[in-house]
Design an enzyme around this catalytic site. Structure first.
Site, PDB file in Angstrom:
ATOM      1  N   ILE A 108     -47.378 -22.250  21.955  1.00  0.00           N
ATOM      2  CA  ILE A 108     -48.582 -23.091  22.032  1.00  0.00           C
ATOM      3  C   ILE A 108     -49.727 -22.117  21.835  1.00  0.00           C
ATOM      4  O   ILE A 108     -49.913 -21.196  22.642  1.00  0.00           O
ATOM      5  CB  ILE A 108     -48.746 -23.803  23.397  1.00  0.00           C
ATOM      6  CG1 ILE A 108     -47.667 -24.863  23.617  1.00  0.00           C
ATOM      7  CG2 ILE A 108     -50.123 -24.478  23.468  1.00  0.00           C
ATOM      8  CD1 ILE A 108     -47.836 -25.697  24.889  1.00  0.00           C
ATOM      9  N   TYR A 109     -50.457 -22.281  20.755  1.00  0.00           N
ATOM     10  CA  TYR A 109     -51.558 -21.368  20.435  1.00  0.00           C
ATOM     11  C   TYR A 109     -52.817 -22.182  20.127  1.00  0.00           C
ATOM     12  O   TYR A 109     -52.778 -23.091  19.293  1.00  0.00           O
ATOM     13  CB  TYR A 109     -51.213 -20.501  19.212  1.00  0.00           C
ATOM     14  CG  TYR A 109     -50.356 -19.312  19.549  1.00  0.00           C
ATOM     15  CD1 TYR A 109     -48.996 -19.449  19.819  1.00  0.00           C
ATOM     16  CD2 TYR A 109     -50.925 -18.039  19.625  1.00  0.00           C
ATOM     17  CE1 TYR A 109     -48.220 -18.344  20.143  1.00  0.00           C
ATOM     18  CE2 TYR A 109     -50.154 -16.934  19.941  1.00  0.00           C
ATOM     19  CZ  TYR A 109     -48.803 -17.093  20.206  1.00  0.00           C
ATOM     20  OH  TYR A 109     -48.041 -16.005  20.529  1.00  0.00           O
ATOM     21  N   GLY A 118     -58.660 -28.731  27.189  1.00  0.00           N
ATOM     22  CA  GLY A 118     -57.653 -29.785  27.131  1.00  0.00           C
ATOM     23  C   GLY A 118     -56.784 -29.773  25.885  1.00  0.00           C
ATOM     24  O   GLY A 118     -55.882 -30.607  25.753  1.00  0.00           O
ATOM     25  N   ASN A 147     -49.572 -11.616  29.807  1.00  0.00           N
ATOM     26  CA  ASN A 147     -50.376 -12.744  29.306  1.00  0.00           C
ATOM     27  C   ASN A 147     -50.725 -13.658  30.489  1.00  0.00           C
ATOM     28  O   ASN A 147     -50.139 -14.719  30.699  1.00  0.00           O
ATOM     29  CB  ASN A 147     -49.582 -13.495  28.234  1.00  0.00           C
ATOM     30  CG  ASN A 147     -50.410 -14.528  27.511  1.00  0.00           C
ATOM     31  OD1 ASN A 147     -51.516 -14.866  27.935  1.00  0.00           O
ATOM     32  ND2 ASN A 147     -49.869 -15.057  26.426  1.00  0.00           N
ATOM     33  N   TYR A 154     -48.811 -22.191  32.392  1.00  0.00           N
ATOM     34  CA  TYR A 154     -47.466 -22.755  32.557  1.00  0.00           C
ATOM     35  C   TYR A 154     -47.145 -22.993  34.035  1.00  0.00           C
ATOM     36  O   TYR A 154     -46.512 -24.000  34.373  1.00  0.00           O
ATOM     37  CB  TYR A 154     -46.424 -21.861  31.888  1.00  0.00           C
ATOM     38  CG  TYR A 154     -46.544 -21.883  30.375  1.00  0.00           C
ATOM     39  CD1 TYR A 154     -46.502 -23.099  29.679  1.00  0.00           C
ATOM     40  CD2 TYR A 154     -46.710 -20.715  29.629  1.00  0.00           C
ATOM     41  CE1 TYR A 154     -46.633 -23.141  28.301  1.00  0.00           C
ATOM     42  CE2 TYR A 154     -46.834 -20.749  28.243  1.00  0.00           C
ATOM     43  CZ  TYR A 154     -46.796 -21.964  27.588  1.00  0.00           C
ATOM     44  OH  TYR A 154     -46.923 -22.011  26.222  1.00  0.00           O
ATOM     45  N   LYS A 156     -49.272 -23.836  36.357  1.00  0.00           N
ATOM     46  CA  LYS A 156     -49.945 -25.065  36.821  1.00  0.00           C
ATOM     47  C   LYS A 156     -49.275 -26.306  36.234  1.00  0.00           C
ATOM     48  O   LYS A 156     -49.435 -27.407  36.756  1.00  0.00           O
ATOM     49  CB  LYS A 156     -51.451 -25.023  36.547  1.00  0.00           C
ATOM     50  CG  LYS A 156     -51.879 -25.399  35.147  1.00  0.00           C
ATOM     51  CD  LYS A 156     -53.400 -25.487  35.034  1.00  0.00           C
ATOM     52  CE  LYS A 156     -53.810 -25.681  33.585  1.00  0.00           C
ATOM     53  NZ  LYS A 156     -55.243 -25.781  33.383  1.00  0.00           N
TER      54      LYS A 156
HETATM   55  C1  LIG Z   1     -52.155 -20.098  26.806  1.00  0.00           C
HETATM   56  C2  LIG Z   1     -53.102 -21.173  26.272  1.00  0.00           C
HETATM   57  C3  LIG Z   1     -52.321 -22.093  25.354  1.00  0.00           C
HETATM   58  C4  LIG Z   1     -53.605 -21.965  27.479  1.00  0.00           C
HETATM   59  O1  LIG Z   1     -54.571 -22.869  27.051  1.00  0.00           O
HETATM   60  P1  LIG Z   1     -55.994 -22.951  27.827  1.00  0.00           P
HETATM   61  O2  LIG Z   1     -56.797 -24.032  27.242  1.00  0.00           O
HETATM   62  O3  LIG Z   1     -56.551 -21.594  27.823  1.00  0.00           O
HETATM   63  O4  LIG Z   1     -55.446 -23.348  29.270  1.00  0.00           O
HETATM   64  P2  LIG Z   1     -56.245 -23.877  30.542  1.00  0.00           P
HETATM   65  O5  LIG Z   1     -57.663 -23.428  30.477  1.00  0.00           O
HETATM   66  O6  LIG Z   1     -55.936 -25.326  30.689  1.00  0.00           O
HETATM   67  O7  LIG Z   1     -55.456 -23.151  31.712  1.00  0.00           O
HETATM   68  C5  LIG Z   1     -55.397 -21.792  31.810  1.00  0.00           C
HETATM   69  C6  LIG Z   1     -55.338 -21.405  33.277  1.00  0.00           C
HETATM   70  O8  LIG Z   1     -55.425 -19.987  33.290  1.00  0.00           O
HETATM   71  C7  LIG Z   1     -56.233 -19.571  34.362  1.00  0.00           C
HETATM   72  N1  LIG Z   1     -57.231 -18.705  33.757  1.00  0.00           N
HETATM   73  C8  LIG Z   1     -58.400 -19.011  33.178  1.00  0.00           C
HETATM   74  N2  LIG Z   1     -58.965 -17.884  32.712  1.00  0.00           N
HETATM   75  C9  LIG Z   1     -58.104 -16.887  32.981  1.00  0.00           C
HETATM   76  C10 LIG Z   1     -58.133 -15.499  32.743  1.00  0.00           C
HETATM   77  N3  LIG Z   1     -59.142 -14.905  32.108  1.00  0.00           N
HETATM   78  N4  LIG Z   1     -57.070 -14.749  33.180  1.00  0.00           N
HETATM   79  C11 LIG Z   1     -56.046 -15.321  33.825  1.00  0.00           C
HETATM   80  N5  LIG Z   1     -55.964 -16.639  34.051  1.00  0.00           N
HETATM   81  C12 LIG Z   1     -57.001 -17.408  33.637  1.00  0.00           C
HETATM   82  C13 LIG Z   1     -56.760 -20.759  35.075  1.00  0.00           C
HETATM   83  O9  LIG Z   1     -55.894 -20.938  36.200  1.00  0.00           O
HETATM   84  C14 LIG Z   1     -56.526 -21.893  34.105  1.00  0.00           C
HETATM   85  O10 LIG Z   1     -56.167 -23.039  34.813  1.00  0.00           O
HETATM   86  P3  LIG Z   1     -57.313 -24.005  35.485  1.00  0.00           P
HETATM   87  O11 LIG Z   1     -57.653 -25.030  34.431  1.00  0.00           O
HETATM   88  O12 LIG Z   1     -56.585 -24.612  36.632  1.00  0.00           O
HETATM   89  O13 LIG Z   1     -58.476 -23.187  35.872  1.00  0.00           O
HETATM   90  C15 LIG Z   1     -54.307 -20.557  25.503  1.00  0.00           C
HETATM   91  O14 LIG Z   1     -55.042 -19.740  26.374  1.00  0.00           O
HETATM   92  C16 LIG Z   1     -53.861 -19.774  24.289  1.00  0.00           C
HETATM   93  O15 LIG Z   1     -53.719 -20.321  23.201  1.00  0.00           O
HETATM   94  N6  LIG Z   1     -53.644 -18.449  24.444  1.00  0.00           N
HETATM   95  C17 LIG Z   1     -53.231 -17.618  23.338  1.00  0.00           C
HETATM   96  C18 LIG Z   1     -51.821 -17.902  22.873  1.00  0.00           C
HETATM   97  C19 LIG Z   1     -50.824 -17.822  23.994  1.00  0.00           C
HETATM   98  O16 LIG Z   1     -50.856 -16.922  24.812  1.00  0.00           O
HETATM   99  N7  LIG Z   1     -49.876 -18.777  24.012  1.00  0.00           N
HETATM  100  C20 LIG Z   1     -48.870 -18.843  25.030  1.00  0.00           C
HETATM  101  C21 LIG Z   1     -47.683 -18.092  24.662  1.00  0.00           C
HETATM  102  S1  LIG Z   1     -46.620 -19.087  23.676  1.00  0.00           S
END
Ligand SMILES: CC(C)(COP(=O)(O)OP(=O)(O)OC[C@H]1O[C@@H](n2cnc3c(N)ncnc32)[C@H](O)[C@@H]1OP(=O)(O)O)[C@@H](O)C(=O)NCCC(=O)NCCS
Length: 184
Positions: A108-109, A118, A147, A154, A156
């Site tokens: 998921i990227y 969202g 990461n 994941y 949550k």
């Molecule tokens: C992983 C990913 C898909 C999550 O999507 P997102 O929109 O960032 O996710 P959310 O904001 O809903 O949730 C992330 C949670 O991380 C936490 N968070 C936020 N900023 C953070 C930071 N700088 N460091 C650590 N945790 C953090 C929070 O708990 C947040 O949850 P919350 O909504 O309860 O506050 C996105 O960040 C992404 O594309 N990352 C790059 C690719 C990747 O790593 N993919 C996963 C591996 S397959």
């Protein structure tokens, strides 16, 4: 191929999910490379990043994955533009054999400017829907131990650790945490 689209309305934006077909391979490569670089370039060696992009996110490799019988890709679109994507695998396409009752989220990227809005949640919901449709008993995935944002995302969403495996980023052997969520 019929394109299934549906919309998820959030307070922030209107996100649509669409199946990615082989004719979308260039757009898939563009977002795959952009999101991978945004997520990992700062914490990894440039040569290893380059090697990963060339070997794993080439047109040939992505085309083969798009035509595999047991993998599916989806875009998350905002205003008609892809801002993230999902790759799921089942049966023999899983990167580790977890059996026919499991569905793997391999990727998921999301583009960084769409973090926290969202988009990832909408892609995750699509994976849940696919798993339900396939009567899968669980969803699993591997995520890099450093990461932290993805691990938090994941956790949550109900995933817990069940093992570790090695992920090769170029010549760098990295540790992925394996996480699973039961569905029944
Ligand atoms: C992983 C990913 C898909 C999550 O999507 P997102 O929109 O960032 O996710 P959310 O904001 O809903 O949730 C992330 C949670 O991380 C936490 N968070 C936020 N900023 C953070 C930071 N700088 N460091 C650590 N945790 C953090 C929070 O708990 C947040 O949850 P919350 O909504 O309860 O506050 C996105 O960040 C992404 O594309 N990352 C790059 C690719 C990747 O790593 N993919 C996963 C591996 S397959």
């Amino acid at each position: 191929m019929a394109v299934a689209r549906y919309h998820i309305f959030t307070p922030m934006q209107d996100i649509s999910i669409s199946r990615i077909s082989v004719s979308d391979v260039l757009a898939l490569q563009t977002i795959s490379r952009a999101t991978f670089l945004e997520a990992f370039a700062a914490d990894n060696d440039e040569e290893n990043m380059k090697q990963y992009l060339q070997e794993n996110l080439s047109i040939e490799k992505l085309t083969a994955e798009l035509t595999a019988p047991c993998s599916e890709f989806y875009f998350a679109n905002v205003s008609g533009t892809p801002v993230g994507y999902l790759k799921v695998n089942y049966a023999a396409c899983q990167t580790e054999q977890q059996g026919d009752n499991s569905l793997e989220i391999e990727r998921i990227y999301v583009l960084r400017e769409h973090y926290g809005k969202g988009v990832a949640q909408a892609l995750f919901q699509k994976a849940i829907d696919i798993a339900a449709h396939r009567n899968a008993e669980n969803i699993w995935l591997g995520v890099w131990e450093h990461n932290h944002r993805a691990l938090a995302f994941y956790r949550k969403n109900g995933f817990t650790e069940f093992g570790r495996h090695v992920f090769m980023l170029g010549t760098d052997a990295q540790t992925d945490i394996l996480m699973r969520r039961e569905l029944r």
